[in-house]
Design a protein around this motif. Structure first.
Motif, PDB file in Angstrom:
ATOM      1  N   ILE A  29       1.458  -6.364   0.514  1.00 47.78           N
ATOM      2  CA  ILE A  29       1.035  -5.072   0.468  1.00 47.78           C
ATOM      3  C   ILE A  29      -0.237  -4.696   1.095  1.00 47.78           C
ATOM      4  O   ILE A  29      -1.199  -5.197   0.595  1.00 47.78           O
ATOM      5  CB  ILE A  29       1.098  -4.469  -0.869  1.00 47.78           C
ATOM      6  CG1 ILE A  29       2.298  -5.129  -1.633  1.00 47.78           C
ATOM      7  CG2 ILE A  29       1.051  -3.061  -0.842  1.00 47.78           C
ATOM      8  CD1 ILE A  29       2.368  -5.091  -3.246  1.00 47.78           C
ATOM      9  N   SER A  30      -0.288  -4.210   2.311  1.00 52.71           N
ATOM     10  CA  SER A  30      -1.425  -3.854   2.943  1.00 52.71           C
ATOM     11  C   SER A  30      -1.865  -2.738   2.291  1.00 52.71           C
ATOM     12  O   SER A  30      -1.213  -1.795   1.452  1.00 52.71           O
ATOM     13  CB  SER A  30      -1.253  -3.645   4.423  1.00 52.71           C
ATOM     14  OG  SER A  30      -2.269  -3.080   4.996  1.00 52.71           O
ATOM     15  N   ASP A  31      -3.343  -2.375   2.046  1.00 50.46           N
ATOM     16  CA  ASP A  31      -3.908  -1.591   1.316  1.00 50.46           C
ATOM     17  C   ASP A  31      -4.719  -0.754   2.387  1.00 50.46           C
ATOM     18  O   ASP A  31      -5.875  -1.158   2.987  1.00 50.46           O
ATOM     19  CB  ASP A  31      -4.905  -2.084   0.368  1.00 50.46           C
ATOM     20  CG  ASP A  31      -5.579  -1.152  -0.571  1.00 50.46           C
ATOM     21  OD1 ASP A  31      -5.158   0.049  -0.466  1.00 50.46           O
ATOM     22  OD2 ASP A  31      -6.416  -1.627  -1.336  1.00 50.46           O
ATOM     23  N   ASP A  32      -4.214   0.464   2.595  1.00 49.56           N
ATOM     24  CA  ASP A  32      -5.137   1.514   3.543  1.00 49.56           C
ATOM     25  C   ASP A  32      -4.941   1.219   4.963  1.00 49.56           C
ATOM     26  O   ASP A  32      -6.036   1.018   5.574  1.00 49.56           O
ATOM     27  CB  ASP A  32      -6.540   1.820   2.949  1.00 49.56           C
ATOM     28  CG  ASP A  32      -6.655   2.654   1.870  1.00 49.56           C
ATOM     29  OD1 ASP A  32      -5.635   2.865   1.090  1.00 49.56           O
ATOM     30  OD2 ASP A  32      -7.771   2.882   1.272  1.00 49.56           O
ATOM     31  N   GLN A  33      -4.009   1.139   5.364  1.00 48.36           N
ATOM     32  CA  GLN A  33      -3.591   0.713   6.881  1.00 48.36           C
ATOM     33  C   GLN A  33      -2.549   1.890   7.585  1.00 48.36           C
ATOM     34  O   GLN A  33      -1.728   1.855   7.147  1.00 48.36           O
ATOM     35  CB  GLN A  33      -3.320  -0.718   7.086  1.00 48.36           C
ATOM     36  CG  GLN A  33      -3.198  -1.248   8.711  1.00 48.36           C
ATOM     37  CD  GLN A  33      -2.654  -2.463   8.668  1.00 48.36           C
ATOM     38  OE1 GLN A  33      -2.731  -3.296   7.671  1.00 48.36           O
ATOM     39  NE2 GLN A  33      -2.615  -3.110   9.769  1.00 48.36           N
TER      40      GLN A  33
END
Length: 427
Positions: A29-33
Motif C-alpha cells: 500500500i503506497s502512502d500519498d502517491q
C-alpha cells in the motif's frame, strides 16, 4: 521397486497438501502517491522499475480508485471491504473539543476516548485478517495503522502498538524490512499461510530520501520540493523490489498473491512541499485514483485493463481466491471474475472531514459523494460541510485532470447520475 513405490505413496499426501495450500497474500500500500507517478503509468521522469515489473506480471487496473481521499478511512475500507459510511471510520481523528488546539488534543483523554470508539467501529465491521483466520493464516501489520494495536485489526503479528497512525510500524521501509522477513520465516516454519500488510509511510512526507536519489532528480524537477517527492517514490519502489525479490527468491512466487494500490493521491505544491488542492483530501482523481494490481502466477493472466476497479473489491476478491465463503454481502466485486468486471460500469465513493464531526453518524462528516459511470464523473457536495460548492460533472476521458465542469450544460445527465448516486447512498 516395491519399497520405492511405497515411499512415493507415503509422500503423495505431502505433495497434495502443498499443492492445495492456500496462497500467501502480500498487500503493498503506497502512502500519498499520485496515480500517474509511475513509469508504467507514463510519468516522464520518475523511475519505478520494480513496480513496472509487478504491473507487467499482474492483472493491472489502470483506472483503480479508493472511495475516500484520506488515509485512515481509505485504509479502513481496504481492510474491511466496506465504504466509510458502512464501517463508520470516516475521518482521521476524533472531533476537537471547542477551545482546544490540535496538538494539545492529540495528547488528551478525549482524543484517546474518541480513538477507542473508532477502533470499535472497525472491529464491528470485521477485517480481512480476522476472516483469513478461518483458513489458518498468520497475518502481519507493518507501516500505517490508525486503530491502536495491530490486534484491533485481527492481525496475529504486528509492529504498531497504539500510536496515532503507526508508531514503531512507521520504521518499515524507511529503516528496515527485517520484521517482514522474520515473520515470513516464522510462518514457513509453522507451515501456515500468511498475509502481509506492507503500508510504509512512503512516499508520504516527510520527504527525506537518500541523498543519492535526491541527486538523481534535483536537476530534472521543477523545484527542490518536487525533486524530494520524486526521490521518495523511487525509494519506495526500491523497497517494493526488495520485498518481491524476497518472496520470489525463496520459492514462494507461484503460491503468493501480490496486491498493490495507493491509499490516496498526492500532488506536491512546488513552493511548500505540502499537497496541492486537487489531490489528497479532495474529491478529484488526484486524490482518489490509483493503479490496482493483482499478481498470482498460474492463476491470474497478466493484463493492462481500463475497466473500473476499487479498493473495496479486494476483500471479496481475496476471500474468493483463498476459498473462504463470505458471511456477509460486500459492496465490491471479485476482480478475478471477468464477467463481473465487464458488467460493472459504475463505482461510488465519498469524502469526509479530516476530523470527525460525529463519531457515530457518518453523514455528519460528509463533504462530497461521487460516482464514475463509464468516463462520466459526478461530484455532489454536502451543503452542511461544503456550503459554497457546486455540483460537478467531468468527462474523464477528455479531461483527466478535471478542469472543465460540464454540469451547467448537461442538466439531464446530472439528474440521471444524481438519481443513481442517491440510490447507492443518500444521507
Amino acid at each position: 521397486m516395491i519399497r520405492r513405490l511405497f515411499l512415493s505413496l507415503l509422500a503423495l499426501p505431502c505433495l497434495l497438501s502443498a499443492a492445495d495450500a492456500p496462497p500467501n497474500i502480500v498487500m503493498i500500500i503506497s502512502d500519498d502517491q499520485l496515480w500517474s507517478d509511475y513509469s508504467f503509468m507514463g510519468h516522464p521522469v520518475i523511475q519505478t522499475p520494480n513496480l513496472d515489473r509487478l504491473a507487467k506480471e499482474s492483472l493491472t487496473f489502470t483506472r483503480g480508485y479508493v472511495p475516500c481521499s484520506l488515509c485512515c478511512p481509505s485504509l479502513a475500507s481496504l481492510i474491511t471491504g466496506l465504504y466509510p459510511h458502512q464501517h463508520k471510520v470516516t475521518s482521521n481523528d476524533p472531533p476537537i473539543p471547542a477551545g482546544m488546539k490540535p496538538r494539545e488534543f492529540q495528547s488528551s483523554p478525549q482524543f484517546d476516548a474518541g480513538r477507542e470508539v473508532v477502533s470499535k467501529h472497525l472491529e464491528e465491521a470485521g477485517t480481512l485478517p480476522t476472516m483469513l483466520k478461518e483458513k489458518g493464516y498468520l497475518s502481519l501489520q507493518t507501516g500505517k495503522w490508525w486503530q491502536k494495536s495491530y490486534q484491533r485489526g485481527g492481525f496475529t503479528h504486528g509492529m504498531t502498538h497504539g500510536g496515532r497512525h503507526g508508531d514503531e510500524g512507521l520504521n518499515i521501509g524507511r529503516k528496515t524490512m527485517q520484521p517482514i522477513y522474520d515473520f515470513i520465516s516464522e510462518a514457513k516454519k509453522e507451515q501456515k499461510p500468511f498475509f502481509v500488510w506492507y503500508a510504509p509511510m512512503m512516499p508520504h512526507d516527510p520527504h527525506t530520501p537518500p541523498q543519492r536519489l535526491f541527486d538523481k532528480y534535483k536537476d530534472k524537477a521543477p523545484s527542490e520540493k518536487i525533486a524530494k517527492y520524486w526521490a521518495m517514490v523511487d525509494w519506495f519502489d526500491e523497497t517494493c523490489g526488495e520485498l518481491i525479490k524476497h518472496i520470489d527468491d525463496n520459492g514462494m512466487k507461484e503460491n503468493t498473491i501480490f496486491v498493490y494500490l495507493s491509499d490516496n493521491g498526492w500532488i506536491t505544491n512546488p513552493k511548500t512541499g505540502r499537497y496541492a488542492e486537487k489531490s489528497k483530501q479532495s474529491q478529484y482523481d488526484g486524490g482518489l485514483r490509483t493503479p490496482i494490481m493483482i499478481r498470482w502466477p498460474g492463476h491470474v493472466q497478466p493484463k493492462m485493463s481500463e475497466d473500473l476497479a476499487e479498493s473495496i473489491d479486494l476483500v471479496p476478491t481475496l476471500l474468493h481466491a483463498v476459498g473462504i465463503k463470505p458471511t456477509k454481502t460486500f459492496p465490491g466485486i471479485d476482480l478475478l471474475d471477468d464477467a463481473a468486471v465487464t458488467a460493472r460500469k459504475t463505482i461510488y465513493g465519498e469524502c469526509f472531514t479530516h476530523n470527525f464531526v460525529d463519531l457515530n453518524n457518518p453523514a455528519a462528516s460528509l463533504r462530497w459523494r461521487w460516482l464514475i459511470n463509464g468516463y462520466d464523473k459526478l461530484i455532489v457536495p454536502n451543503k452542511a460541510n461544503q456550503p459554497d460548492d457546486v455540483v460537478e460533472l467531468y468527462d474523464l476521458k477528455a479531461d483527466p485532470t478535471e478542469e472543465k465542469n460540464l454540469a451547467p450544460e448537461n442538466a439531464d445527465k446530472v439528474k440521471a447520475l444524481t438519481a443513481k448516486l442517491n440510490a447507492w447512498w443518500q444521507p
